[in-house]
Design an enzyme around this catalytic site. Structure first.
Site, PDB file in Angstrom:
ATOM      1  CG  LEU A   1      -1.640   1.292   1.582  1.00  0.00           C
ATOM      2  CD1 LEU A   1      -2.626   1.661   0.481  1.00  0.00           C
ATOM      3  CD2 LEU A   1      -2.407   1.157   2.905  1.00  0.00           C
ATOM      4  CB  THR A   2       3.613   2.264   2.297  1.00  0.00           C
ATOM      5  OG1 THR A   2       2.861   1.817   3.430  1.00  0.00           O
ATOM      6  CG2 THR A   2       4.378   3.524   2.667  1.00  0.00           C
TER       7      THR A   2
ATOM      8  N   GLY B   1       1.154   7.268   3.161  1.00  0.00           N
ATOM      9  CA  GLY B   1       1.510   6.535   4.374  1.00  0.00           C
ATOM     10  C   GLY B   1       0.271   6.521   5.253  1.00  0.00           C
TER      11      GLY B   1
ATOM     12  CG  PHE C   1       8.794   2.319   3.869  1.00  0.00           C
ATOM     13  CD1 PHE C   1      10.074   2.532   3.407  1.00  0.00           C
ATOM     14  CD2 PHE C   1       8.134   3.386   4.480  1.00  0.00           C
ATOM     15  CE1 PHE C   1      10.703   3.768   3.536  1.00  0.00           C
ATOM     16  CE2 PHE C   1       8.741   4.626   4.624  1.00  0.00           C
ATOM     17  CZ  PHE C   1      10.028   4.823   4.146  1.00  0.00           C
TER      18      PHE C   1
ATOM     19  CD  GLN D   1      10.399  -2.354  48.954  1.00  0.00           C
ATOM     20  OE1 GLN D   1      10.199  -1.141  48.874  1.00  0.00           O
ATOM     21  NE2 GLN D   1       9.868  -3.097  49.908  1.00  0.00           N
TER      22      GLN D   1
ATOM     23  CD  GLU E   1      -0.522  -4.550   9.576  1.00  0.00           C
ATOM     24  OE1 GLU E   1      -1.706  -4.631   9.922  1.00  0.00           O
ATOM     25  OE2 GLU E   1       0.196  -5.538   9.331  1.00  0.00           O
TER      26      GLU E   1
HETATM   27  N1  COS Z   1     -13.776  -0.720   6.830  1.00  0.00           N
HETATM   28  C1  COS Z   1     -14.524  -0.448   5.748  1.00  0.00           C
HETATM   29  N2  COS Z   1     -14.581   0.797   5.184  1.00  0.00           N
HETATM   30  C2  COS Z   1     -13.839   1.764   5.748  1.00  0.00           C
HETATM   31  C3  COS Z   1     -13.048   1.560   6.882  1.00  0.00           C
HETATM   32  C4  COS Z   1     -13.045   0.258   7.442  1.00  0.00           C
HETATM   33  N3  COS Z   1     -12.315  -0.039   8.512  1.00  0.00           N
HETATM   34  N4  COS Z   1     -12.450   2.702   7.217  1.00  0.00           N
HETATM   35  C5  COS Z   1     -12.840   3.625   6.329  1.00  0.00           C
HETATM   36  N5  COS Z   1     -13.684   3.049   5.440  1.00  0.00           N
HETATM   37  C6  COS Z   1     -14.395   3.732   4.350  1.00  0.00           C
HETATM   38  C7  COS Z   1     -15.237   4.829   4.922  1.00  0.00           C
HETATM   39  O1  COS Z   1     -16.504   4.336   5.291  1.00  0.00           O
HETATM   40  C8  COS Z   1     -15.291   5.793   3.788  1.00  0.00           C
HETATM   41  O2  COS Z   1     -16.261   5.382   2.845  1.00  0.00           O
HETATM   42  P1  COS Z   1     -17.538   6.307   2.546  1.00  0.00           P
HETATM   43  O3  COS Z   1     -17.001   7.674   2.247  1.00  0.00           O
HETATM   44  O4  COS Z   1     -18.185   5.622   1.404  1.00  0.00           O
HETATM   45  O5  COS Z   1     -18.331   6.284   3.815  1.00  0.00           O
HETATM   46  C9  COS Z   1     -13.945   5.652   3.100  1.00  0.00           C
HETATM   47  O6  COS Z   1     -13.454   4.377   3.499  1.00  0.00           O
HETATM   48  C10 COS Z   1     -12.980   6.729   3.530  1.00  0.00           C
HETATM   49  O7  COS Z   1     -12.830   6.688   4.929  1.00  0.00           O
HETATM   50  P2  COS Z   1     -12.378   7.948   5.754  1.00  0.00           P
HETATM   51  O8  COS Z   1     -13.192   9.114   5.362  1.00  0.00           O
HETATM   52  O9  COS Z   1     -12.361   7.537   7.179  1.00  0.00           O
HETATM   53  O10 COS Z   1     -10.897   8.161   5.193  1.00  0.00           O
HETATM   54  P3  COS Z   1      -9.763   9.132   5.737  1.00  0.00           P
HETATM   55  O11 COS Z   1      -8.808   9.309   4.623  1.00  0.00           O
HETATM   56  O12 COS Z   1     -10.318  10.303   6.412  1.00  0.00           O
HETATM   57  O13 COS Z   1      -9.069   8.318   6.919  1.00  0.00           O
HETATM   58  C11 COS Z   1      -7.642   6.643   7.808  1.00  0.00           C
HETATM   59  C12 COS Z   1      -8.769   7.027   6.845  1.00  0.00           C
HETATM   60  C13 COS Z   1      -6.717   7.775   8.195  1.00  0.00           C
HETATM   61  C14 COS Z   1      -8.238   6.005   9.039  1.00  0.00           C
HETATM   62  C15 COS Z   1      -6.922   5.623   6.946  1.00  0.00           C
HETATM   63  O14 COS Z   1      -6.378   6.278   5.817  1.00  0.00           O
HETATM   64  C16 COS Z   1      -5.848   4.856   7.661  1.00  0.00           C
HETATM   65  O15 COS Z   1      -6.109   3.875   8.344  1.00  0.00           O
HETATM   66  N6  COS Z   1      -4.606   5.293   7.445  1.00  0.00           N
HETATM   67  C17 COS Z   1      -3.477   4.567   7.923  1.00  0.00           C
HETATM   68  C18 COS Z   1      -3.062   3.636   6.850  1.00  0.00           C
HETATM   69  C19 COS Z   1      -2.016   2.752   7.295  1.00  0.00           C
HETATM   70  O16 COS Z   1      -2.218   1.919   8.163  1.00  0.00           O
HETATM   71  N7  COS Z   1      -0.856   2.904   6.651  1.00  0.00           N
HETATM   72  C20 COS Z   1       0.255   2.151   6.966  1.00  0.00           C
HETATM   73  C21 COS Z   1       0.489   1.144   5.929  1.00  0.00           C
HETATM   74  S1  COS Z   1       1.846   0.213   6.435  1.00  0.00           S
HETATM   75  S2  COS Z   1       1.248  -1.583   6.187  1.00  0.00           S
END
Ligand code: COS
Length: 385
Positions: A124-125, A130, A155, A278, A363
């Site tokens: 994904l990254t 990120g 990464f 302790q 993650e």
């Molecule tokens: N399961 C199913 N759908 C999901 C979901 C989940 N857990 N989380 C979000 N979605 C959906 C939302 O419902 C939304 O859809 P709708 O607009 O149709 O309702 C869409 O995805 C976008 O979600 P959101 O608005 O929450 O997106 P954001 O960009 O604001 O935020 C975060 C999302 C920041 C939580 C997300 O990008 C995230 O987890 N980022 C970290 C990623 C990560 O772990 N990166 C490291 C990779 S290293 S392996």
């Protein structure tokens, strides 16, 4: 001890513990120093049943779900967070296929993954995607029966080592995160190569590499789910696998705690074993209590995910957030208990401290986990109204 594990769960725990103690531990220091994942360890994983845990039974797996994975990852992490990361990332790569693959895709790939013949990675990254996971730029343009991929991923755990890659791509760049898709790419596909190999602080046994796609043609039938589902597939994958990172954090913390206790029973200062002071007892008690609390939350999360519940995002993020903080605190305290020796590479606790750090980052960083938790809390409240 407290968790009423099923017989098959106890067995898996034992298999992982033995593999870690007998095969991984003797190579631990060397893998960390040289930053490499030895082929013999990959083969040992294949010979064990551990790679079958997350594969459903109908595809030659054990169908043990998140709890089975958590137990195995914890046991491996007690000894080496790096090999545990390679193992967990293999499960991470396979999860989109298990959750969203067609019958045909699952039949083709899962038995090979279960046997360990083929390894998987999740990609994904990118440099600009990120925490902002929706900002994927790697493009996949449709061309007849293929998608043509251009761009790169960075990464990627198991990058180079894995035979299959679950890659999040942009199939429609006008739609932002709704234009993302997930596609399964085989290693030997033309136009797919590997770039920079990362030299990391910790989990150094796990390979981490850049993926480069240059006019890489992937058959259309390798798309997972439908076009536009990529972001959701990534999030639903993380909802499950973040419990695995929590388990990795618990294992790393347990490993450091065990080292600190043994050392406190042997090391003498002021004419006494330091465990009699302790100041040290208080540290050990706090460390052990935190580890047990993190373990309890992790197992509860894994059981909840395996129950088939759909609202798993919050608890999964809570487990990862809590356990990764515990891992950092406990490994840092373990170094403190061992004092000057803890700072030296002759003892494994400095490595454990380095390994622990990534659990607060990959993650989803701890900050992202807090965001997920808070958003879910607010949504739950609105649903009550
Ligand atoms: N399961 C199913 N759908 C999901 C979901 C989940 N857990 N989380 C979000 N979605 C959906 C939302 O419902 C939304 O859809 P709708 O607009 O149709 O309702 C869409 O995805 C976008 O979600 P959101 O608005 O929450 O997106 P954001 O960009 O604001 O935020 C975060 C999302 C920041 C939580 C997300 O990008 C995230 O987890 N980022 C970290 C990623 C990560 O772990 N990166 C490291 C990779 S290293 S392996």
């Amino acid at each position: 001890m407290y968790y009423n594990l099923l017989e098959e769960e106890k067995m898996i725990k034992e298999v992982a513990k033995n593999l870690a103690e007998e095969k991984i531990k003797p190579l631990r220091e060397e893998m960390d120093r040289k930053s490499y994942f030895p082929p013999e360890i990959r083969e040992e994983f294949g010979r064990s049943d551990l790679l079958r845990i997350f594969v459903p039974e109908e595809y030659e797996g054990l169908g043990m779900g998140t709890m089975g994975m958590a137990l195995a990852i914890e046991e491996l992490s007690i000894v080496d967070g790096g090999c545990a990361a390679a193992f967990a990332a293999n499960g991470l790569g396979a999860t989109p296929l298990v959750l969203f693959g067609s019958e045909e895709q699952k039949k083709k790939y899962l038995p090979l993954i279960a046997s360990g013949e083929k390894w998987v990675a999740f990609a994904l990254t990118e440099p600009e995607a990120g925490s902002d996971a929706g900002n994927v730029k790697l493009k996949a343009d449709k061309d007849g029966d293929h998608y043509v991929l251009n761009g790169n991923k960075i990464f990627i755990t198991n990058g180079g080592e894995a035979d299959y890659y679950a890659v999040i791509v942009a199939t429609d760049r006008t739609k932002g995160m709704r234009g993302l898709s997930a596609i399964f790419v085989e290693k030997d596909t033309e136009g797919f190569s590997f770039g920079k190999e990362e030299d990391k602080m910790g989990i150094r046994a796990a390979p981490t590499r850049e993926l480069v796609f240059s006019d890489c043609k992937v058959p259309k039938e390798n798309l997972l789910g439908k076009e536009g589902m990529g972001f959701m597939i990534a999030m639903r994958t993380f909802d499950r696998t973040r419990a695995g990172i929590a388990a990795q954090a618990v294992g790393i913390a347990q490993g450091a705690l065990t080292e600190a206790i043994s050392y406190a029973n042997i090391r003498k200062q002021f004419g006494k074993r330091i465990g009699e002071f302790q100041a040290i007892q208080i540290k050990l008690a706090e460390m052990a209590t935190k580890v047990e609390a993190a373990r309890a939350l992790t197992y509860l999360t894994a059981r909840y995910i395996d129950s088939g519940a759909s609202n798993i995002s919050k608890i999964s993020s809570q487990a990862k957030l809590f356990a990764s903080d515990v891992a950092m605190e406990v490994t840092t305290e373990a170094v403190q208990v061992l004092g000057g020796y803890g700072y030296m590479k002759d003892y494994p606790v400095e490595k454990m401290m380095r390994d622990a750090k990534i659990t607060q980052i990959y993650e989803g960083t701890s900050e992202i986990q807090k965001l997920v938790i808070a958003r879910e809390l607010l949504k739950e409240d609105l649903r009550k109204k």
